[in-house]
Motif scaffolding. Structure first.
Motif, PDB file in Angstrom:
ATOM      1  N   HIS A 121       0.843  -1.205   0.000  1.00  0.00           N
ATOM      2  CA  HIS A 121       0.000   0.000   0.000  1.00  0.00           C
ATOM      3  C   HIS A 121       0.878   1.255   0.000  1.00  0.00           C
ATOM      4  O   HIS A 121       0.674   2.174  -0.806  1.00  0.00           O
ATOM      5  N   ASN A 122       1.867   1.273   0.866  1.00  0.00           N
ATOM      6  CA  ASN A 122       2.779   2.422   0.932  1.00  0.00           C
ATOM      7  C   ASN A 122       3.568   2.589  -0.367  1.00  0.00           C
ATOM      8  O   ASN A 122       3.741   3.705  -0.852  1.00  0.00           O
ATOM      9  N   PHE A 123       4.052   1.472  -0.915  1.00  0.00           N
ATOM     10  CA  PHE A 123       4.812   1.524  -2.161  1.00  0.00           C
ATOM     11  C   PHE A 123       3.975   2.149  -3.274  1.00  0.00           C
ATOM     12  O   PHE A 123       4.420   3.063  -3.962  1.00  0.00           O
ATOM     13  N   PHE A 124       2.764   1.635  -3.457  1.00  0.00           N
ATOM     14  CA  PHE A 124       1.899   2.184  -4.508  1.00  0.00           C
ATOM     15  C   PHE A 124       1.619   3.667  -4.260  1.00  0.00           C
ATOM     16  O   PHE A 124       1.733   4.481  -5.178  1.00  0.00           O
ATOM     17  N   ASN A 125       1.249   4.018  -3.037  1.00  0.00           N
ATOM     18  CA  ASN A 125       0.931   5.420  -2.741  1.00  0.00           C
ATOM     19  C   ASN A 125       2.100   6.350  -3.051  1.00  0.00           C
ATOM     20  O   ASN A 125       1.933   7.375  -3.704  1.00  0.00           O
ATOM     21  N   GLU A 126       3.278   5.995  -2.580  1.00  0.00           N
ATOM     22  CA  GLU A 126       4.446   6.869  -2.755  1.00  0.00           C
ATOM     23  C   GLU A 126       4.892   6.954  -4.210  1.00  0.00           C
ATOM     24  O   GLU A 126       5.190   8.037  -4.711  1.00  0.00           O
ATOM     25  N   THR A 127       4.923   5.825  -4.891  1.00  0.00           N
ATOM     26  CA  THR A 127       5.458   5.845  -6.252  1.00  0.00           C
ATOM     27  C   THR A 127       4.457   6.348  -7.280  1.00  0.00           C
ATOM     28  O   THR A 127       4.863   6.938  -8.281  1.00  0.00           O
ATOM     29  N   ILE A 128       3.176   6.134  -7.060  1.00  0.00           N
ATOM     30  CA  ILE A 128       2.191   6.692  -7.993  1.00  0.00           C
ATOM     31  C   ILE A 128       2.262   8.207  -7.932  1.00  0.00           C
ATOM     32  O   ILE A 128       2.289   8.883  -8.962  1.00  0.00           O
ATOM     33  N   LYS A 129       2.342   8.735  -6.731  1.00  0.00           N
ATOM     34  CA  LYS A 129       2.416  10.195  -6.565  1.00  0.00           C
ATOM     35  C   LYS A 129       3.684  10.758  -7.219  1.00  0.00           C
ATOM     36  O   LYS A 129       3.634  11.730  -7.961  1.00  0.00           O
ATOM     37  N   SER A 130       4.823  10.130  -6.952  1.00  0.00           N
ATOM     38  CA  SER A 130       6.086  10.688  -7.439  1.00  0.00           C
ATOM     39  C   SER A 130       6.361  10.384  -8.910  1.00  0.00           C
ATOM     40  O   SER A 130       6.940  11.203  -9.613  1.00  0.00           O
ATOM     41  N   ALA A 131       5.968   9.217  -9.396  1.00  0.00           N
ATOM     42  CA  ALA A 131       6.312   8.835 -10.763  1.00  0.00           C
ATOM     43  C   ALA A 131       5.224   9.163 -11.782  1.00  0.00           C
ATOM     44  O   ALA A 131       5.527   9.482 -12.920  1.00  0.00           O
ATOM     45  N   ILE A 132       3.978   9.080 -11.374  1.00  0.00           N
ATOM     46  CA  ILE A 132       2.887   9.263 -12.331  1.00  0.00           C
ATOM     47  C   ILE A 132       2.189  10.609 -12.143  1.00  0.00           C
ATOM     48  O   ILE A 132       1.738  11.221 -13.092  1.00  0.00           O
ATOM     49  N   GLY A 133       2.126  11.062 -10.899  1.00  0.00           N
ATOM     50  CA  GLY A 133       1.484  12.351 -10.630  1.00  0.00           C
ATOM     51  C   GLY A 133      -0.026  12.277 -10.739  1.00  0.00           C
ATOM     52  O   GLY A 133      -0.641  11.248 -10.454  1.00  0.00           O
ATOM     53  N   LEU A 134      -0.637  13.355 -11.192  1.00  0.00           N
ATOM     54  CA  LEU A 134      -2.096  13.423 -11.277  1.00  0.00           C
ATOM     55  C   LEU A 134      -2.683  12.406 -12.243  1.00  0.00           C
ATOM     56  O   LEU A 134      -3.827  11.981 -12.079  1.00  0.00           O
ATOM     57  N   ARG A 135      -1.913  12.005 -13.240  1.00  0.00           N
ATOM     58  CA  ARG A 135      -2.404  10.996 -14.185  1.00  0.00           C
ATOM     59  C   ARG A 135      -2.638   9.654 -13.505  1.00  0.00           C
ATOM     60  O   ARG A 135      -3.305   8.788 -14.049  1.00  0.00           O
ATOM     61  N   GLY A 136      -2.106   9.478 -12.320  1.00  0.00           N
ATOM     62  CA  GLY A 136      -2.278   8.228 -11.590  1.00  0.00           C
ATOM     63  C   GLY A 136      -3.452   8.236 -10.638  1.00  0.00           C
ATOM     64  O   GLY A 136      -3.611   7.311  -9.842  1.00  0.00           O
ATOM     65  N   LYS A 142      -7.907   2.827  -7.075  1.00  0.00           N
ATOM     66  CA  LYS A 142      -7.918   1.363  -7.037  1.00  0.00           C
ATOM     67  C   LYS A 142      -7.042   0.838  -5.904  1.00  0.00           C
ATOM     68  O   LYS A 142      -7.384  -0.154  -5.260  1.00  0.00           O
ATOM     69  N   VAL A 143      -5.924   1.506  -5.647  1.00  0.00           N
ATOM     70  CA  VAL A 143      -5.052   1.110  -4.534  1.00  0.00           C
ATOM     71  C   VAL A 143      -5.812   1.265  -3.214  1.00  0.00           C
ATOM     72  O   VAL A 143      -5.741   0.390  -2.351  1.00  0.00           O
ATOM     73  N   GLU A 144      -6.535   2.347  -3.083  1.00  0.00           N
ATOM     74  CA  GLU A 144      -7.278   2.576  -1.842  1.00  0.00           C
ATOM     75  C   GLU A 144      -8.393   1.548  -1.648  1.00  0.00           C
ATOM     76  O   GLU A 144      -8.748   1.226  -0.522  1.00  0.00           O
ATOM     77  N   ARG A 145      -8.936   1.014  -2.744  1.00  0.00           N
ATOM     78  CA  ARG A 145      -9.994   0.003  -2.646  1.00  0.00           C
ATOM     79  C   ARG A 145      -9.429  -1.400  -2.431  1.00  0.00           C
ATOM     80  O   ARG A 145     -10.173  -2.314  -2.080  1.00  0.00           O
ATOM     81  N   ALA A 146      -8.139  -1.584  -2.661  1.00  0.00           N
ATOM     82  CA  ALA A 146      -7.531  -2.914  -2.517  1.00  0.00           C
ATOM     83  C   ALA A 146      -7.654  -3.387  -1.072  1.00  0.00           C
ATOM     84  O   ALA A 146      -7.395  -2.641  -0.131  1.00  0.00           O
ATOM     85  N   SER A 147      -8.076  -4.643  -0.927  1.00  0.00           N
ATOM     86  CA  SER A 147      -8.223  -5.178   0.431  1.00  0.00           C
ATOM     87  C   SER A 147      -7.403  -6.449   0.646  1.00  0.00           C
ATOM     88  O   SER A 147      -7.356  -6.957   1.761  1.00  0.00           O
TER      89      SER A 147
END
Length: 188
Positions: A121-136, A142-147
């Motif tokens: 969860h942390n990996f996706f959150n941090e890297t989507i923000k830094s690598a993809i930005g708003l396009r992510g 979807k990451v937030e809905r992952a259970s």
């Protein structure tokens, strides 16, 4: 025959993913090339034309972006293309650690499923923000809905494609490798 290979440390992976340490672009280029599979000589052959030297590799080592690993190599004849003399891409690992894997290779400690879920969860959150930005943003939802961890596995391909589109194939490979390590609980 004993050879030295280099692999990224956690700090090195973090630099590739987030640019947190603001490594100079020339050193960052070299850091991207370090993959834990190729020898120092292999890497130097690829980057010499860029003006990078052994001293640059030493800088990465001293700043803890990479770690040296001593390995036993398989005889060169079985690992090269006959016509070109370049290393072949093996189906199985070419080298084996000369020490136990826990001491030689940087890997994740054994994690419980809850710890692994949180790390993913942390990996996706941090890297989507830094690598993809708003396009992510859609991917972030979807990451937030992952259970479950399997939910994260289902996001892998879309994530890698989004990173490749935003940052290029080198960044995508680096983050994909780190993600695969987390998805597989550190075992390759």
């Amino acid at each position: 025959m004993t050879v030295i290979i280099y692999d990224k440390t956690e700090k090195g992976r973090e630099e590739i993913a987030t640019r947190k340490h603001q490594l100079a672009s020339r050193l960052r280029t070299l850091l991207v090339m370090v993959d834990g599979k190729h020898t120092n000589d292999d890497i130097m052959r690829k980057v010499t034309g860029l003006g990078l030297t052994e001293q640059n590799m030493q800088e990465l080592l001293e700043q803890d972006f990479i770690v040296a690993i001593t390995v036993q190599s398989i005889p060169a004849a079985s690992n090269t293309h006959a016509s070109s003399g370049t290393p072949a891409t093996p189906a199985a690992p070419v080298t084996k650690p000369s020490e136990p894997a826990t001491a030689a290779a940087p890997s994740l400690p054994a994690m419980t499923d809850a710890e692994r879920f949180q790390a993913l969860h942390n990996f996706f959150n941090e890297t989507i923000k830094s690598a993809i930005g708003l396009r992510g943003y859609g991917l972030q939802l979807k990451v937030e809905r992952a259970s479950t961890i399997d939910d994260f596995r289902g996001l892998r391909q879309a994530y890698v494609e989004a990173v490749q589109k935003a940052k290029g194939p080198e960044m995508a490979r680096s983050l994909r490798d780190r993600l695969d390590q987390l998805l597989n609980d550190g075992s390759a």
